[in-house]
Design a protein around this motif. Sequence first.
Motif, PDB file in Angstrom:
ATOM      1  N   ALA A  61      44.011  46.816  42.852  1.00 38.05           N
ATOM      2  CA  ALA A  61      44.989  46.968  43.937  1.00 38.05           C
ATOM      3  C   ALA A  61      44.311  46.764  45.292  1.00 38.05           C
ATOM      4  CB  ALA A  61      45.649  48.339  43.870  1.00 38.05           C
ATOM      5  N   ARG A  62      43.072  47.226  45.408  1.00 39.90           N
ATOM      6  CA  ARG A  62      42.337  47.114  46.668  1.00 39.90           C
ATOM      7  C   ARG A  62      42.023  45.661  47.025  1.00 39.90           C
ATOM      8  NH1 ARG A  62      36.519  49.449  46.694  1.00 39.90           N
ATOM      9  NH2 ARG A  62      35.847  47.316  46.975  1.00 39.90           N
ATOM     10  N   ASN A  63      41.798  44.820  46.008  1.00 41.11           N
ATOM     11  CA  ASN A  63      41.402  43.432  46.253  1.00 41.11           C
ATOM     12  C   ASN A  63      42.541  42.429  46.100  1.00 41.11           C
ATOM     13  OD1 ASN A  63      38.727  44.234  46.632  1.00 41.11           O
ATOM     14  ND2 ASN A  63      38.325  44.154  44.439  1.00 41.11           N
ATOM     15  N   GLN A  64      43.739  42.906  45.868  1.00 41.90           N
ATOM     16  CA  GLN A  64      44.852  42.013  45.580  1.00 41.90           C
ATOM     17  C   GLN A  64      45.150  41.040  46.724  1.00 41.90           C
ATOM     18  OE1 GLN A  64      48.450  44.035  44.418  1.00 41.90           O
ATOM     19  NE2 GLN A  64      48.635  42.632  42.684  1.00 41.90           N
ATOM     20  N   ALA A  65      45.127  41.495  47.942  1.00 41.10           N
ATOM     21  CA  ALA A  65      45.438  40.620  49.087  1.00 41.10           C
ATOM     22  C   ALA A  65      44.382  39.517  49.230  1.00 41.10           C
ATOM     23  CB  ALA A  65      45.538  41.429  50.374  1.00 41.10           C
ATOM     24  N   ALA A  66      43.120  39.871  49.065  1.00 44.08           N
ATOM     25  CA  ALA A  66      42.051  38.872  49.176  1.00 44.08           C
ATOM     26  C   ALA A  66      42.148  37.860  48.043  1.00 44.08           C
ATOM     27  CB  ALA A  66      40.686  39.561  49.146  1.00 44.08           C
TER      28      ALA A  66
ATOM     29  N   ALA B 112      47.614  26.508  39.429  1.00 44.92           N
ATOM     30  CA  ALA B 112      46.936  26.956  38.209  1.00 44.92           C
ATOM     31  C   ALA B 112      45.429  26.718  38.314  1.00 44.92           C
ATOM     32  CB  ALA B 112      47.507  26.238  36.988  1.00 44.92           C
ATOM     33  N   ALA B 113      45.033  25.573  38.875  1.00 47.36           N
ATOM     34  CA  ALA B 113      43.609  25.283  39.054  1.00 47.36           C
ATOM     35  C   ALA B 113      42.978  26.271  40.036  1.00 47.36           C
ATOM     36  CB  ALA B 113      43.422  23.851  39.544  1.00 47.36           C
ATOM     37  N   ALA B 114      43.689  26.567  41.122  1.00 45.54           N
ATOM     38  CA  ALA B 114      43.182  27.523  42.109  1.00 45.54           C
ATOM     39  C   ALA B 114      43.029  28.905  41.491  1.00 45.54           C
ATOM     40  CB  ALA B 114      44.121  27.580  43.317  1.00 45.54           C
ATOM     41  N   LEU B 115      43.992  29.324  40.703  1.00 40.29           N
ATOM     42  CA  LEU B 115      43.925  30.629  40.042  1.00 40.29           C
ATOM     43  C   LEU B 115      42.715  30.702  39.109  1.00 40.29           C
ATOM     44  CD1 LEU B 115      45.066  33.398  39.279  1.00 40.29           C
ATOM     45  CD2 LEU B 115      46.565  32.231  37.655  1.00 40.29           C
ATOM     46  N   GLN B 116      42.500  29.662  38.313  1.00 46.19           N
ATOM     47  CA  GLN B 116      41.362  29.655  37.400  1.00 46.19           C
ATOM     48  C   GLN B 116      40.040  29.691  38.171  1.00 46.19           C
ATOM     49  OE1 GLN B 116      41.236  30.075  34.141  1.00 46.19           O
ATOM     50  NE2 GLN B 116      43.446  30.308  34.187  1.00 46.19           N
ATOM     51  N   TYR B 117      39.978  28.967  39.264  1.00 42.80           N
ATOM     52  CA  TYR B 117      38.766  28.955  40.080  1.00 42.80           C
ATOM     53  C   TYR B 117      38.473  30.349  40.636  1.00 42.80           C
ATOM     54  CZ  TYR B 117      35.493  27.887  43.807  1.00 42.80           C
ATOM     55  OH  TYR B 117      34.402  27.890  44.631  1.00 42.80           O
ATOM     56  N   VAL B 118      39.485  30.996  41.201  1.00 42.63           N
ATOM     57  CA  VAL B 118      39.296  32.327  41.780  1.00 42.63           C
ATOM     58  C   VAL B 118      38.921  33.334  40.689  1.00 42.63           C
ATOM     59  CG1 VAL B 118      40.465  34.238  42.971  1.00 42.63           C
ATOM     60  CG2 VAL B 118      40.740  31.893  43.783  1.00 42.63           C
ATOM     61  N   ARG B 119      39.536  33.226  39.530  1.00 44.85           N
ATOM     62  CA  ARG B 119      39.171  34.110  38.414  1.00 44.85           C
ATOM     63  C   ARG B 119      37.717  33.921  38.024  1.00 44.85           C
ATOM     64  NH1 ARG B 119      44.425  33.391  34.439  1.00 44.85           N
ATOM     65  NH2 ARG B 119      45.725  34.973  35.455  1.00 44.85           N
ATOM     66  N   LYS B 120      37.270  32.672  37.956  1.00 42.07           N
ATOM     67  CA  LYS B 120      35.901  32.370  37.550  1.00 42.07           C
ATOM     68  C   LYS B 120      34.905  32.905  38.578  1.00 42.07           C
ATOM     69  CE  LYS B 120      33.282  30.030  34.665  1.00 42.07           C
ATOM     70  NZ  LYS B 120      33.247  30.354  33.262  1.00 42.07           N
ATOM     71  N   VAL B 121      35.154  32.624  39.840  1.00 41.54           N
ATOM     72  CA  VAL B 121      34.228  33.028  40.895  1.00 41.54           C
ATOM     73  C   VAL B 121      34.181  34.550  41.047  1.00 41.54           C
ATOM     74  CG1 VAL B 121      33.826  32.936  43.400  1.00 41.54           C
ATOM     75  CG2 VAL B 121      34.372  30.854  42.143  1.00 41.54           C
ATOM     76  N   SER B 122      35.354  35.192  40.976  1.00 39.94           N
ATOM     77  CA  SER B 122      35.399  36.645  41.175  1.00 39.94           C
ATOM     78  C   SER B 122      34.962  37.425  39.940  1.00 39.94           C
ATOM     79  CB  SER B 122      36.815  37.087  41.568  1.00 39.94           C
ATOM     80  OG  SER B 122      37.695  36.958  40.453  1.00 39.94           O
ATOM     81  N   GLY B 123      35.117  36.818  38.773  1.00 40.92           N
ATOM     82  CA  GLY B 123      34.790  37.532  37.543  1.00 40.92           C
ATOM     83  C   GLY B 123      35.913  38.435  37.065  1.00 40.92           C
ATOM     84  N   PHE B 124      37.066  38.363  37.700  1.00 39.37           N
ATOM     85  CA  PHE B 124      38.203  39.204  37.324  1.00 39.37           C
ATOM     86  C   PHE B 124      39.402  38.354  36.938  1.00 39.37           C
ATOM     87  CE2 PHE B 124      35.931  41.871  40.437  1.00 39.37           C
ATOM     88  CZ  PHE B 124      35.691  42.985  39.644  1.00 39.37           C
ATOM     89  N   ARG B 125      40.061  38.743  35.857  1.00 40.02           N
ATOM     90  CA  ARG B 125      41.304  38.084  35.474  1.00 40.02           C
ATOM     91  C   ARG B 125      42.422  38.523  36.403  1.00 40.02           C
ATOM     92  NH1 ARG B 125      45.149  36.063  33.093  1.00 40.02           N
ATOM     93  NH2 ARG B 125      46.228  36.161  31.177  1.00 40.02           N
ATOM     94  N   GLU B 126      42.470  39.797  36.697  1.00 39.13           N
ATOM     95  CA  GLU B 126      43.446  40.376  37.637  1.00 39.13           C
ATOM     96  C   GLU B 126      42.679  41.223  38.643  1.00 39.13           C
ATOM     97  OE1 GLU B 126      46.795  39.971  37.770  1.00 39.13           O
ATOM     98  OE2 GLU B 126      46.660  38.563  36.100  1.00 39.13           O
ATOM     99  N   PRO B 127      43.036  41.143  39.918  1.00 42.42           N
ATOM    100  CA  PRO B 127      42.327  41.944  40.917  1.00 42.42           C
ATOM    101  C   PRO B 127      42.778  43.403  40.886  1.00 42.42           C
ATOM    102  CG  PRO B 127      44.122  40.779  41.956  1.00 42.42           C
ATOM    103  CD  PRO B 127      44.080  40.316  40.511  1.00 42.42           C
TER     104      PRO B 127
END
Length: 103
Positions: free
Chosen positions: A41-46, A24-39
């Motif tokens: 389709a093109r960025n889903q793997a990254a 959950a912490a990792a998900l929140q971090y990636v959301r914050k850094v990327s600026g996206f709640r959900e990626p």
Amino acid sequence: MCRSIRTLRRDEDAGPATTGEARAAALQYVRKVSGFREPSARNQAAFRAAIEEIEAATERLLAAIGTPVADGPDPFADPVTRRAIIEARGPRVPRTSPRQPAS
């Protein structure tokens, strides 16, 4: 700091952090850094790879500082469990400012 990320370091008597909490912490971090709640389709793997790498790094960090990590869900994901955990903590003690007023 993202307010949705909780501190996972625990006192010895508080029990281990869980893999669900690390994820959950990792998900929140990636959301914050990327600026996206959900990626997209093109960025889903990254997006998924970043979450997995940060989750693993979080678990390694916790182990290195003496907080065990056990397999299990994020207890805060369930509203009933979340409420019980927060109520068990008791009332919050307000912090005092370390700064002294200017004279």
